[in-house]
Design a protein around this motif. Structure first.
Motif, PDB file in Angstrom:
ATOM      1  N   ASP A  12     -41.568  21.094   0.086  1.00 43.07           N
ATOM      2  CA  ASP A  12     -40.608  21.228  -1.012  1.00 43.07           C
ATOM      3  C   ASP A  12     -41.250  21.668  -2.331  1.00 43.07           C
ATOM      4  O   ASP A  12     -40.540  22.024  -3.264  1.00 43.07           O
ATOM      5  N   LEU A  13     -42.589  21.654  -2.405  1.00 44.64           N
ATOM      6  CA  LEU A  13     -43.210  22.149  -3.641  1.00 44.64           C
ATOM      7  C   LEU A  13     -43.168  23.673  -3.713  1.00 44.64           C
ATOM      8  O   LEU A  13     -43.208  24.252  -4.794  1.00 44.64           O
ATOM      9  N   ILE A  14     -43.113  24.311  -2.552  1.00 45.45           N
ATOM     10  CA  ILE A  14     -43.147  25.786  -2.545  1.00 45.45           C
ATOM     11  C   ILE A  14     -41.879  26.417  -1.998  1.00 45.45           C
ATOM     12  O   ILE A  14     -41.662  27.599  -2.177  1.00 45.45           O
ATOM     13  N   ALA A  15     -41.058  25.603  -1.306  1.00 48.39           N
ATOM     14  CA  ALA A  15     -39.925  26.187  -0.584  1.00 48.39           C
ATOM     15  C   ALA A  15     -38.575  25.705  -1.107  1.00 48.39           C
ATOM     16  O   ALA A  15     -38.418  24.523  -1.408  1.00 48.39           O
ATOM     17  N   VAL A  16     -37.628  26.613  -1.185  1.00 48.66           N
ATOM     18  CA  VAL A  16     -36.245  26.187  -1.407  1.00 48.66           C
ATOM     19  C   VAL A  16     -35.564  25.984  -0.052  1.00 48.66           C
ATOM     20  O   VAL A  16     -34.659  25.173   0.075  1.00 48.66           O
ATOM     21  N   VAL A  17     -36.011  26.741   0.952  1.00 46.99           N
ATOM     22  CA  VAL A  17     -35.546  26.539   2.325  1.00 46.99           C
ATOM     23  C   VAL A  17     -36.772  26.509   3.217  1.00 46.99           C
ATOM     24  O   VAL A  17     -37.674  27.330   3.073  1.00 46.99           O
ATOM     25  N   HIS A  18     -36.837  25.522   4.095  1.00 44.22           N
ATOM     26  CA  HIS A  18     -37.958  25.407   5.031  1.00 44.22           C
ATOM     27  C   HIS A  18     -37.409  25.108   6.416  1.00 44.22           C
ATOM     28  O   HIS A  18     -37.023  23.982   6.713  1.00 44.22           O
ATOM     29  N   ASP A  19     -37.335  26.151   7.232  1.00 43.73           N
ATOM     30  CA  ASP A  19     -36.904  26.002   8.619  1.00 43.73           C
ATOM     31  C   ASP A  19     -38.104  26.256   9.527  1.00 43.73           C
ATOM     32  O   ASP A  19     -39.193  26.587   9.052  1.00 43.73           O
ATOM     33  N   MET A  20     -37.887  26.109  10.807  1.00 41.88           N
ATOM     34  CA  MET A  20     -38.931  26.419  11.782  1.00 41.88           C
ATOM     35  C   MET A  20     -38.293  27.159  12.951  1.00 41.88           C
ATOM     36  O   MET A  20     -37.118  26.923  13.274  1.00 41.88           O
ATOM     37  N   ILE A  21     -39.063  28.060  13.544  1.00 41.37           N
ATOM     38  CA  ILE A  21     -38.598  28.688  14.788  1.00 41.37           C
ATOM     39  C   ILE A  21     -39.459  28.154  15.919  1.00 41.37           C
ATOM     40  O   ILE A  21     -40.694  28.111  15.798  1.00 41.37           O
ATOM     41  N   VAL A  22     -38.792  27.692  16.975  1.00 42.42           N
ATOM     42  CA  VAL A  22     -39.490  27.053  18.097  1.00 42.42           C
ATOM     43  C   VAL A  22     -38.908  27.572  19.411  1.00 42.42           C
ATOM     44  O   VAL A  22     -37.719  27.894  19.485  1.00 42.42           O
ATOM     45  N   PRO A  23     -39.752  27.648  20.455  1.00 36.57           N
ATOM     46  CA  PRO A  23     -39.198  27.997  21.773  1.00 36.57           C
ATOM     47  C   PRO A  23     -38.318  26.857  22.279  1.00 36.57           C
ATOM     48  O   PRO A  23     -38.555  25.687  21.952  1.00 36.57           O
ATOM     49  N   LEU A  24     -37.277  27.191  23.048  1.00 37.75           N
ATOM     50  CA  LEU A  24     -36.404  26.150  23.603  1.00 37.75           C
ATOM     51  C   LEU A  24     -37.184  25.262  24.562  1.00 37.75           C
ATOM     52  O   LEU A  24     -36.907  24.062  24.673  1.00 37.75           O
ATOM     53  N   ARG A  25     -38.184  25.849  25.235  1.00 35.66           N
ATOM     54  CA  ARG A  25     -39.020  25.054  26.145  1.00 35.66           C
ATOM     55  C   ARG A  25     -40.112  24.354  25.348  1.00 35.66           C
ATOM     56  O   ARG A  25     -40.616  24.909  24.369  1.00 35.66           O
ATOM     57  N   HIS A  26     -40.495  23.163  25.792  1.00 35.99           N
ATOM     58  CA  HIS A  26     -41.562  22.398  25.144  1.00 35.99           C
ATOM     59  C   HIS A  26     -42.908  22.941  25.639  1.00 35.99           C
ATOM     60  O   HIS A  26     -43.481  22.434  26.609  1.00 35.99           O
ATOM     61  N   VAL A  27     -43.393  24.007  25.004  1.00 34.75           N
ATOM     62  CA  VAL A  27     -44.663  24.617  25.412  1.00 34.75           C
ATOM     63  C   VAL A  27     -45.484  24.960  24.172  1.00 34.75           C
ATOM     64  O   VAL A  27     -44.934  25.202  23.096  1.00 34.75           O
ATOM     65  N   ASP A  28     -46.810  24.989  24.357  1.00 33.42           N
ATOM     66  CA  ASP A  28     -47.671  25.462  23.264  1.00 33.42           C
ATOM     67  C   ASP A  28     -47.764  26.986  23.337  1.00 33.42           C
ATOM     68  O   ASP A  28     -47.138  27.611  24.204  1.00 33.42           O
ATOM     69  N   GLU A  29     -48.527  27.578  22.436  1.00 35.84           N
ATOM     70  CA  GLU A  29     -48.548  29.041  22.362  1.00 35.84           C
ATOM     71  C   GLU A  29     -49.008  29.668  23.678  1.00 35.84           C
ATOM     72  O   GLU A  29     -48.477  30.679  24.121  1.00 35.84           O
ATOM     73  N   ALA A  30     -50.012  29.038  24.301  1.00 38.11           N
ATOM     74  CA  ALA A  30     -50.553  29.587  25.547  1.00 38.11           C
ATOM     75  C   ALA A  30     -49.517  29.545  26.671  1.00 38.11           C
ATOM     76  O   ALA A  30     -49.614  30.308  27.635  1.00 38.11           O
ATOM     77  N   GLY A  31     -48.529  28.668  26.534  1.00 41.72           N
ATOM     78  CA  GLY A  31     -47.526  28.516  27.590  1.00 41.72           C
ATOM     79  C   GLY A  31     -46.344  29.463  27.468  1.00 41.72           C
ATOM     80  O   GLY A  31     -45.453  29.460  28.324  1.00 41.72           O
ATOM     81  N   LEU A  32     -46.316  30.271  26.403  1.00 44.73           N
ATOM     82  CA  LEU A  32     -45.198  31.204  26.215  1.00 44.73           C
ATOM     83  C   LEU A  32     -45.261  32.328  27.254  1.00 44.73           C
ATOM     84  O   LEU A  32     -46.335  32.852  27.548  1.00 44.73           O
ATOM     85  N   THR A  33     -44.100  32.689  27.774  1.00 43.18           N
ATOM     86  CA  THR A  33     -44.043  33.811  28.719  1.00 43.18           C
ATOM     87  C   THR A  33     -44.017  35.127  27.937  1.00 43.18           C
ATOM     88  O   THR A  33     -43.763  35.144  26.724  1.00 43.18           O
ATOM     89  N   ASP A  34     -44.256  36.230  28.650  1.00 49.71           N
ATOM     90  CA  ASP A  34     -44.194  37.548  28.010  1.00 49.71           C
ATOM     91  C   ASP A  34     -42.805  37.792  27.419  1.00 49.71           C
ATOM     92  O   ASP A  34     -42.671  38.382  26.352  1.00 49.71           O
ATOM     93  N   GLU A  35     -41.756  37.339  28.133  1.00 48.10           N
ATOM     94  CA  GLU A  35     -40.384  37.526  27.642  1.00 48.10           C
ATOM     95  C   GLU A  35     -40.180  36.762  26.333  1.00 48.10           C
ATOM     96  O   GLU A  35     -39.546  37.274  25.401  1.00 48.10           O
ATOM     97  N   GLU A  36     -40.679  35.541  26.278  1.00 46.40           N
ATOM     98  CA  GLU A  36     -40.525  34.736  25.055  1.00 46.40           C
ATOM     99  C   GLU A  36     -41.287  35.380  23.891  1.00 46.40           C
ATOM    100  O   GLU A  36     -40.778  35.449  22.772  1.00 46.40           O
ATOM    101  N   ARG A  37     -42.475  35.861  24.158  1.00 43.26           N
ATOM    102  CA  ARG A  37     -43.262  36.528  23.095  1.00 43.26           C
ATOM    103  C   ARG A  37     -42.530  37.772  22.592  1.00 43.26           C
ATOM    104  O   ARG A  37     -42.462  38.021  21.393  1.00 43.26           O
ATOM    105  N   ALA A  38     -41.989  38.547  23.520  1.00 46.40           N
ATOM    106  CA  ALA A  38     -41.287  39.781  23.137  1.00 46.40           C
ATOM    107  C   ALA A  38     -40.058  39.454  22.297  1.00 46.40           C
ATOM    108  O   ALA A  38     -39.768  40.125  21.300  1.00 46.40           O
ATOM    109  N   GLU A  39     -39.324  38.404  22.688  1.00 45.29           N
ATOM    110  CA  GLU A  39     -38.134  38.041  21.922  1.00 45.29           C
ATOM    111  C   GLU A  39     -38.517  37.551  20.524  1.00 45.29           C
ATOM    112  O   GLU A  39     -37.829  37.870  19.549  1.00 45.29           O
ATOM    113  N   LEU A  40     -39.619  36.810  20.422  1.00 43.85           N
ATOM    114  CA  LEU A  40     -40.055  36.323  19.105  1.00 43.85           C
ATOM    115  C   LEU A  40     -40.334  37.510  18.170  1.00 43.85           C
ATOM    116  O   LEU A  40     -39.946  37.478  16.997  1.00 43.85           O
ATOM    117  N   ILE A  41     -40.977  38.535  18.703  1.00 39.65           N
ATOM    118  CA  ILE A  41     -41.272  39.714  17.865  1.00 39.65           C
ATOM    119  C   ILE A  41     -39.971  40.382  17.415  1.00 39.65           C
ATOM    120  O   ILE A  41     -39.826  40.759  16.259  1.00 39.65           O
TER     121      ILE A  41
END
Ligand SMILES: [Zn+2]
Length: 123
Positions: free
Chosen positions: A53-82
């Motif tokens: 809140d010191l730097i942001a007026v809005v602070h959201d996060m984008i997360v995969p629907l699956r509970h995975v770390d970065e290494a666990g992302l599929t190619d499809e998930e990576r492509a959609e994030l981009i």
């Protein structure tokens, strides 16, 4: 004190630490449990309960629907994030990822989405 505390007011930092110290972050995953503001095929945008809140007026996060770390992302998930980064995320000012030792929830990949307070940086 973690690096993210530099971006939170004392009030929000204390609220965050109190929440963390209950062990809640280990018992269940707040990123899985929080309802989406915007949903996508394999991602969702959620509000951050403990905003920088010191730097942001809005602070959201984008997360995969699956509970995975970065290494666990599929190619499809990576492509959609981009795709999402190049469209929807343009409504934010910056996208921030904590480095490994600063991640509070390392098991569930997430990027911080910030709409910056005016008056930050050069004008
Ligand atoms: Zn999760």
């Amino acid at each position: 004190m973690s690096a993210s505390d530099h971006f939170r007011s004392n009030e929000v930092s204390e609220k965050y630490r109190a929440h963390r110290d209950t062990g809640a972050l280990e018992k269940s995953c707040p990123l899985c449990d929080t309802t989406a503001v915007i949903g996508y095929r394999s991602w969702k945008i959620i509000p951050n309960e403990f905003p920088y809140d010191l730097i942001a007026v809005v602070h959201d996060m984008i997360v995969p629907l699956r509970h995975v770390d970065e290494a666990g992302l599929t190619d499809e998930e990576r492509a959609e994030l981009i795709e999402i980064k190049n469209s929807t995320l343009g409504t934010y000012d910056i996208v921030v990822e904590a480095t490994r030792h600063n991640k509070s929830i390392p098991a569930h990949f997430h990027l911080h989405l910030i709409k910056a307070k005016s008056g930050l940086g050069r004008t």
